[in-house]
Design an enzyme around this catalytic site. Structure first.
Site, PDB file in Angstrom:
ATOM      1  N   HIS A   1      18.121   1.062 -46.230  1.00  8.62           N
ATOM      2  CA  HIS A   1      19.218   0.815 -45.272  1.00  8.62           C
ATOM      3  C   HIS A   1      18.690   0.691 -43.851  1.00  8.62           C
ATOM      4  O   HIS A   1      19.359   1.088 -42.900  1.00  8.62           O
ATOM      5  CB  HIS A   1      20.241   1.955 -45.384  1.00  8.62           C
ATOM      6  CG  HIS A   1      20.850   2.052 -46.731  1.00  8.62           C
ATOM      7  ND1 HIS A   1      21.813   1.189 -47.205  1.00  8.62           N
ATOM      8  CD2 HIS A   1      20.576   2.883 -47.776  1.00  8.62           C
ATOM      9  CE1 HIS A   1      22.129   1.497 -48.443  1.00  8.62           C
ATOM     10  NE2 HIS A   1      21.400   2.526 -48.816  1.00  8.62           N
TER      11      HIS A   1
ATOM     12  N   LYS B   1       3.753  27.953 -28.966  1.00  5.48           N
ATOM     13  CA  LYS B   1       3.915  28.586 -30.281  1.00  5.48           C
ATOM     14  C   LYS B   1       5.333  29.117 -30.432  1.00  5.48           C
ATOM     15  O   LYS B   1       5.898  29.104 -31.498  1.00  5.48           O
ATOM     16  CB  LYS B   1       2.911  29.733 -30.460  1.00  5.48           C
ATOM     17  CG  LYS B   1       2.948  30.384 -31.835  1.00  5.48           C
ATOM     18  CD  LYS B   1       2.639  29.392 -32.938  1.00  5.48           C
ATOM     19  CE  LYS B   1       2.895  29.950 -34.315  1.00  5.48           C
ATOM     20  NZ  LYS B   1       2.842  28.917 -35.366  1.00  5.48           N
TER      21      LYS B   1
ATOM     22  N   ASN C   1      -4.859  48.490 -43.167  1.00  4.56           N
ATOM     23  CA  ASN C   1      -4.333  47.121 -43.103  1.00  4.56           C
ATOM     24  C   ASN C   1      -3.836  46.772 -44.495  1.00  4.56           C
ATOM     25  O   ASN C   1      -4.588  46.830 -45.455  1.00  4.56           O
ATOM     26  CB  ASN C   1      -5.435  46.137 -42.682  1.00  4.56           C
ATOM     27  CG  ASN C   1      -4.943  44.695 -42.722  1.00  4.56           C
ATOM     28  OD1 ASN C   1      -3.749  44.454 -42.536  1.00  4.56           O
ATOM     29  ND2 ASN C   1      -5.835  43.759 -42.987  1.00  4.56           N
ATOM     30  N   GLY C   2      -2.532  46.462 -44.604  1.00  4.04           N
ATOM     31  CA  GLY C   2      -1.990  46.104 -45.918  1.00  4.04           C
ATOM     32  C   GLY C   2      -0.578  46.630 -46.064  1.00  4.04           C
ATOM     33  O   GLY C   2       0.096  46.944 -45.082  1.00  4.04           O
TER      34      GLY C   2
ATOM     35  N   ARG D   1      -6.237  38.459 -33.941  1.00  2.00           N
ATOM     36  CA  ARG D   1      -5.438  38.607 -35.171  1.00  2.00           C
ATOM     37  C   ARG D   1      -3.983  38.900 -34.839  1.00  2.00           C
ATOM     38  O   ARG D   1      -3.135  38.909 -35.736  1.00  2.00           O
ATOM     39  CB  ARG D   1      -5.999  39.737 -36.037  1.00  2.00           C
ATOM     40  CG  ARG D   1      -7.384  39.485 -36.580  1.00  2.00           C
ATOM     41  CD  ARG D   1      -8.034  40.763 -37.078  1.00  2.00           C
ATOM     42  NE  ARG D   1      -7.370  41.291 -38.239  1.00  2.00           N
ATOM     43  CZ  ARG D   1      -7.723  41.008 -39.505  1.00  2.00           C
ATOM     44  NH1 ARG D   1      -8.714  40.171 -39.722  1.00  2.00           N
ATOM     45  NH2 ARG D   1      -7.098  41.527 -40.531  1.00  2.00           N
TER      46      ARG D   1
ATOM     47  N   TRP E   1      -0.412  45.100 -36.583  1.00  2.00           N
ATOM     48  CA  TRP E   1       0.533  43.973 -36.688  1.00  2.00           C
ATOM     49  C   TRP E   1       1.644  44.527 -37.581  1.00  2.00           C
ATOM     50  O   TRP E   1       1.466  44.659 -38.794  1.00  2.00           O
ATOM     51  CB  TRP E   1      -0.144  42.761 -37.313  1.00  2.00           C
ATOM     52  CG  TRP E   1       0.784  41.662 -37.692  1.00  2.00           C
ATOM     53  CD1 TRP E   1       1.341  41.437 -38.921  1.00  2.00           C
ATOM     54  CD2 TRP E   1       1.296  40.624 -36.857  1.00  2.00           C
ATOM     55  NE1 TRP E   1       2.157  40.343 -38.900  1.00  2.00           N
ATOM     56  CE2 TRP E   1       2.155  39.817 -37.645  1.00  2.00           C
ATOM     57  CE3 TRP E   1       1.130  40.290 -35.516  1.00  2.00           C
ATOM     58  CZ2 TRP E   1       2.821  38.710 -37.134  1.00  2.00           C
ATOM     59  CZ3 TRP E   1       1.803  39.187 -35.014  1.00  2.00           C
ATOM     60  CH2 TRP E   1       2.633  38.409 -35.804  1.00  2.00           C
TER      61      TRP E   1
ATOM     62  N   LYS F   1       4.377  17.641 -38.913  1.00  2.00           N
ATOM     63  CA  LYS F   1       2.989  18.136 -38.842  1.00  2.00           C
ATOM     64  C   LYS F   1       2.071  17.051 -38.287  1.00  2.00           C
ATOM     65  O   LYS F   1       1.245  17.311 -37.417  1.00  2.00           O
ATOM     66  CB  LYS F   1       2.504  18.564 -40.235  1.00  2.00           C
ATOM     67  CG  LYS F   1       3.018  19.892 -40.686  1.00  2.00           C
ATOM     68  CD  LYS F   1       2.262  21.041 -40.067  1.00  2.00           C
ATOM     69  CE  LYS F   1       3.000  22.026 -39.222  1.00  2.00           C
ATOM     70  NZ  LYS F   1       4.358  22.123 -39.030  1.00  2.00           N
TER      71      LYS F   1
ATOM     72  N   GLU G   1       2.787  16.419 -34.470  1.00  2.00           N
ATOM     73  CA  GLU G   1       2.445  17.465 -33.484  1.00  2.00           C
ATOM     74  C   GLU G   1       0.944  17.752 -33.460  1.00  2.00           C
ATOM     75  O   GLU G   1       0.431  18.293 -32.499  1.00  2.00           O
ATOM     76  CB  GLU G   1       3.249  18.737 -33.755  1.00  2.00           C
ATOM     77  CG  GLU G   1       3.054  19.377 -35.093  1.00  2.00           C
ATOM     78  CD  GLU G   1       3.906  20.643 -35.224  1.00  2.00           C
ATOM     79  OE1 GLU G   1       4.416  21.159 -34.232  1.00  2.00           O
ATOM     80  OE2 GLU G   1       4.054  21.114 -36.351  1.00  2.00           O
TER      81      GLU G   1
ATOM     82  N   GLU H   1       8.962  17.589 -42.839  1.00  2.00           N
ATOM     83  CA  GLU H   1       7.917  18.533 -42.413  1.00  2.00           C
ATOM     84  C   GLU H   1       6.567  17.835 -42.334  1.00  2.00           C
ATOM     85  O   GLU H   1       5.807  18.032 -41.380  1.00  2.00           O
ATOM     86  CB  GLU H   1       7.869  19.721 -43.367  1.00  2.00           C
ATOM     87  CG  GLU H   1       6.741  20.713 -43.128  1.00  2.00           C
ATOM     88  CD  GLU H   1       6.730  21.321 -41.724  1.00  2.00           C
ATOM     89  OE1 GLU H   1       7.721  21.159 -40.984  1.00  2.00           O
ATOM     90  OE2 GLU H   1       5.716  21.936 -41.366  1.00  2.00           O
TER      91      GLU H   1
ATOM     92  N   CYS I   1      -3.207  43.627 -39.621  1.00  2.00           N
ATOM     93  CA  CYS I   1      -3.793  44.621 -38.712  1.00  2.00           C
ATOM     94  C   CYS I   1      -5.314  44.441 -38.697  1.00  2.00           C
ATOM     95  O   CYS I   1      -5.889  43.786 -39.539  1.00  2.00           O
ATOM     96  CB  CYS I   1      -3.472  46.022 -39.217  1.00  2.00           C
ATOM     97  SG  CYS I   1      -1.720  46.285 -39.454  1.00  2.00           S
TER      98      CYS I   1
END
Ligand code: AGP
Length: 608
Positions: free
Chosen positions: A504, A603, A98-99, A27, A74, A485, A488, A481, A2
């Protein structure tokens, strides 16, 4: 995360707050609100949607005030709605936060017994009522002190009291809070961008510090009231830099946020003494959990890599068979699901079309659905039977970093909880696994300290046309992964492969031009990885190894070595991932790519 902001001074606080909230929009948020003093007390306006919607609420009467607080929410507890939006109010006390208040449930039950009426699903409202309770006998700052003696969790908040016009009190613990010093005016905010247009003189509050802002100025104290002389720093950031917290890109900022994101995702969910996992957060009752005889995990992209890691954890700790599917393939393979099966949908955004379709198919076939998701109130979470939120905060960079590592945390907690319930994991091992989990944020901090070395390696290799990433066992998904990364972010072709499978076929690719990244932590496959490294070296391949601190054997076989702390093989996947995220980031920057918004990528892929 937040966004909070407070102001007291000569300007119209309502305008200052609205502009500050606009500066905090990056944010991520789902609702917003403002509270301002006026002649009859404090007025609160709030709504879901965007800041412009909040502005519209104020357009009619264009209120003027000298003191106000504001908030962009948020959601972490309670869906996005007007009732759950901040500011929250209890009689004359109005607060933005916020938290995460970890012990909000027992406090809420006690306050209800004491006659307090709750109007929201949030943890924040508890704090508001607690302060109100003590404000009957104390000035605001002391009422806050008394209330915080009963609160556990992470908080940065701003609070005002109808009976004390012009005063704003703020406290910082585990969430950011900064003070802006203007000429006869003062600002309080989660982040510098909120007031950068008015002041560049900033006090960065530290843990457990309180600030009292009035027309007369700013006083900073510890929570027990001892005054503190704080250094005033002059911030030279541009507004754009400030939004990234001084980092060049959101992606880098979010890589560095991982220790806090992991700590926030763990908060209130584990009991280290007993080794128990708090299942309330999962929303699956123990009876349903015990019935689970098979688990399916579906996801896309990076989340699918987390799913592959989850398979190792759940099968190891709970001895329940796990099928992992790429979500876009799942529903077309005519999957065999029935009552007693659990499908876990892993999705950062909660809106990925293929993942939503897969979880709907699972429900149609009679399975229960658990969503591991980062966005409260998203479609996946609303349609699932149970939800585990990764509290990593909004992930702005298109490439998923902190969401991925916190997804692994969610799977680890689930696997340990399921194993403990099914009796397939010894209590002493559970306690050890939980203890190592608590050490993880500090370990990730240590891995972030390799950033400069990773940047040097990227400088040497960024012109390569192809990369191969190799890992064994639970590190094979991490190889996938790392390759994703790099692809992209830097548009360089990269392939993740099981290290044992390289001979192989892909071994034909090995030559002096092909950098090969090995994930080589200590463990029962270590010797086999060493053999694979030697296979690459003997063909002139360039070897970059991620290995454990002090491992000289791997280093003598590698052209480059990045060291990470040693932990159990399951959490080691997170420590192995961070250097790969940093490598992709630096390579992308060196190639002049838009690392936050790579070409062709979205996204959230909300179409099939
Ligand atoms: C991650 O770096 C990618 N941008 C992408 O693969 C992403 O993981 C995938 O689209 C799934 O998104 P979700 O987690 O929001 O469902």
């Amino acid at each position: 995360m937040c966004g909070i902001i407070g102001y007291t001074g000569k300007k119209n606080a309502v305008s200052v707050i609205l502009e500050g909230l606009k500066r905090l929009e990056y944010r991520g948020y789902d609702s917003s609100g403002i509270a301002f003093f006026h002649d009859k007390g404090i007025e609160v306006r709030r709504c879901t949607g965007k800041i412009k919607d909040l502005g519209a609420l104020l357009e009619a009467d264009k209120p003027f005030s000298h003191t106000a607080i504001g908030h962009t929410r948020w959601a972490t507890h309670g869906r996005p709605s007007e009732e759950n939006a901040h500011p929250h109010r209890s009689d004359g006390i109005v607060l933005v936060h916020n938290g995460i208040i970890e012990n909000y449930l027992p406090l809420k039950r006690r306050l209800i017994d004491e006659g307090y009426k709750f109007t929201s699903e949030t943890d924040t409202e508890v704090l508001c009522h607690l302060i109100e309770k003590y404000s009957k006998d104390y000035p605001l700052e002391d009422a806050v002190r008394e209330a915080l003696k009963e609160v556990r969790g992470a908080y940065a908040f701003a609070v005002i009291n109808e009976r004390e016009p012009g005063k704003v009190v703020g406290v910082k613990k585990d969430s950011p809070l900064v003070v802006g010093l203007g000429n006869g005016e003062f600002f309080l905010a989660s982040d510098v961008p909120a007031f950068l247009n008015y002041s560049r003189d900033v006090i960065f509050l530290d843990e457990g510090e309180m600030v009292v802002m009035t027309d007369d100025g700013v006083i900073v104290t510890t929570l027990d009231g001892s005054p503190i002389q704080k250094e005033v720093k002059s911030v030279s950031w541009s507004p754009s830099m400030a939004e990234k917290g001084g980092y060049r890109h959101f992606m880098l900022k979010e890589i560095y946020e991982q220790p806090r994101a992991i700590a926030d995702t763990l908060r209130g969910r584990i009991y280290p003494e007993s080794g128990e996992v708090n299942l309330d957060e999962f929303g699956i009752n123990e009876k349903d959990l015990e019935e689970i005889d098979k688990v399916f995990i579906v996801a896309c992209g990076t989340s699918w890599h987390a799913a592959l890691v989850g398979k190792y954890m759940i099968e190891e700790f709970a001895r329940v068979p796990v099928d992992v599917d790429i979500a876009s393939e799942f529903r077309y393979r005519n999957p065999i699901l029935r009552h007693g099966n659990l499908l876990i949908a892993i999705t950062q955004s909660g809106e990925t079309a293929d993942t939503l379709a897969a979880q709907r198919e699972a429900k149609r076939l009679g399975a229960k659905v658990l969503s591991i998701c980062n966005v409260v109130g998203s479609t996946s979470t609303r349609e699932a039977d149970a939800v585990f939120y990764t509290h990593s905060g909004p992930e702005i960079g298109v490439a998923s970093t902190k969401a991925f590592t916190t997804q692994i945390i969610g799977l680890y907690l689930f696997a340990v909880a399921l194993g403990r319930l099914k009796g397939t994991i010894r209590d002493d091992l559970v306690k050890e696994l939980i203890r190592e989990l608590l050490l993880l944020p500090g370990m990730v901090e240590k891995v972030l300290a390799t950033d400069e070395e990773v940047g040097r390696i990227a400088k040497e290799l960024f012109k390569a046309d192809d990369f191969l990433y190799l890992g064994r066992g639970i590190n094979y998904p991490i190889a996938l992964e790392g390759a994703l990364k790099l692809k992209e972010i830097s548009y360089i072709h990269a392939e993740g492969y099981p290290a044992g499978e390289m001979k192989h076929g892909p071994i034909a690719l090995i030559d002096e031009e092909l950098p090969v990244v090995f994930l080589a932590p200590k463990g029962r496959l270590y010797e086999k990885v060493i053999s694979n490294i030697e296979e690459v070296r003997s063909r002139g391949g360039k070897v970059i190894s991620i290995t454990n601190e002090g491992d000289t054997e791997v280093c003598t076989l590698s052209d480059h070595c990045i060291f990470v702390p040693e932990t159990n093989p399951f959490l080691s996947t997170i420590l192995m991932t961070v250097p790969l995220q940093l490598f992709a980031y630096h390579t992308g920057v060196l190639k002049g790519c838009d690392v936050d918004q790579p070409r062709n990528l979205a996204k959230s892929v909300t179409v099939e």
